[in-house]
Scaffold this motif. Structure first.
Motif: not given
Length: 376
Positions: A330-342
């Motif tokens: 949620t914090i990532t999306q609020a900062h217009d970013g992307t989260l990738t889990l691999t």
């Protein structure tokens, strides 16, 4: 909205078609009449009336014929315009019906407008895509509400049971009950604070300012180092200066959650966690990698859902409240970013957060970033 009823779009299109058709017919008829006048085939008599010149008797029927043509064009335009407008607006009626269904709560309906791509089909496809996203979001919110209710009810039920024990058994060890109540209350407070943080991040109710992700990584590593040592995990942090814009408190919480998650979901002993920052032309990245057991792909896809703890590889004494990665996302999306889990090939997880870079192209924000970088 209580708007007064106006003419339908179909009627407006019909009148428009008929009007343009009559205009298209009137122009050549007017041109023919002007041509006849100019060449002397029509003239006025003593009474000021138009009459045909000798040898041009066919002109006498021109005016009635022109009137007949205009009447025909009017009727043809109205009928043809009404049929064509109905055919053209038929897809819009399907879209309207689907919109009303969605407004009534039916999110599973899809338009699926057939035919080749055009403006109506683009609108229908966009609406179908929106319905898919809304349905998924509503489903996620319902699961979240149900899970949150369960998570909040559990500590309350435990507290009530402990209080009942203390009331009914006066000889019971009160210190033990107080210690258990304190632990349960602490967990409930942590869950409530996590929910509030999640809500704050979703609403984007924060002031943006330049933030160096490398400093966030260093602070998180320094704060959680004793926790990592307690669990036999080696914690390393490093990387380039990486400026973005956002909330320092939220970005620090994001980093803390990722590092804490990497420590908890690790090997029982001799585990490793590495935190790095990097800079790309238009983005900056924070990457947290940890050793651990092999993580299935289907589990990785659901780890960012609220109250998903990944129990297959979590130590039971550090399960947390199940909102760590959900808050990160949620914090990532609020900062217009992307989260990738691999999943890592050798076991464990790699979490990469990519955010917009703070640079000269950012205007005033970029100037502040450059100034901050100079001071640093």
């Amino acid at each position: 909205m209580g708007r007064p009823r106006g003419p339908s779009v179909r009627l407006k299109l019909t009148l428009s078609y008929a009007g343009f058709l009559m205009l298209a017919g009137a122009v050549p008829l007017a041109a023919i009449g002007f041509f006849l006048l100019r060449n002397g085939w029509l003239r006025t008599n003593e009474q000021g009336r138009w009459q045909a010149t000798p040898g041009t008797s066919f002109v006498q029927g021109f005016a009635p014929m022109a009137a007949g043509v205009m009447v025909f064009l009017l009727l043809f335009g109205l009928l043809g315009g009404w049929l064509l407008a109905g055919r053209m607006l038929a897809p819009l009626d399907r879209i309207t019906q689907a919109t009303r269904g969605a407004a009534a709560g039916s999110l599973s309906h899809r338009i699926r407008l057939p035919g080749r791509q055009d403006e109506f089909r683009e609108l229908a496809d966009a609406f179908d895509t929106m319905l898919v996203q809304v349905e998924a979001h509503v489903g996620e919110q319902r699961r979240f509400a149900a899970n949150a209710s369960h998570e909040l009810r559990t500590p309350l039920a435990i507290s009530k049971a402990l209080l009942d024990v203390a009331r009914n058994d006066p000889h019971h060890d009160r210190e033990e009950i107080l210690d258990r109540l304190t632990a349960v209350n602490t967990r409930a407070i942590g869950l409530t604070e996590a929910l509030l943080l999640l809500s704050r991040a979703e609403q984007r109710s924060f002031t943006r300012e330049p933030v160096d992700l490398s400093l966030m990584a260093e602070e998180a590593a320094e704060t959680l180092l004793p926790f990592a040592e307690k669990h036999g995990v080696t914690l390393e942090a490093g990387g380039a200066i990486a400026f973005t814009t956002g909330s320092p408190a939220l970005l620090l919480q994001l980093t803390m959650n990722l590092v804490h998650n990497a420590i908890v979901h690790n090997l029982p002993e001799q585990g490793t966690v590495r935190v790095t920052t990097s800079v790309c032309p238009h983005t900056v990245a924070l990457t947290v990698e940890n050793s651990g057991e092999q993580v299935p792909e289907d589990l990785v896809a659901s780890l960012t859902e609220p109250f998903r703890r990944g129990t297959e590889r979590v130590h039971t004494d550090h399960a947390g409240v199940g909102l760590g990665l959900a808050i990160v996302k949620t914090i990532t999306q609020a900062h217009d970013g992307t989260l990738t889990l691999t999943p890592r090939p050798g076991g464990g997880l790699r979490a990469a957060v990519e955010l917009p870079a703070c640079g000269p192209a950012r205007g005033e924000a970029g100037k502040r970033c450059r100034a901050s970088a100079t001071v640093t």
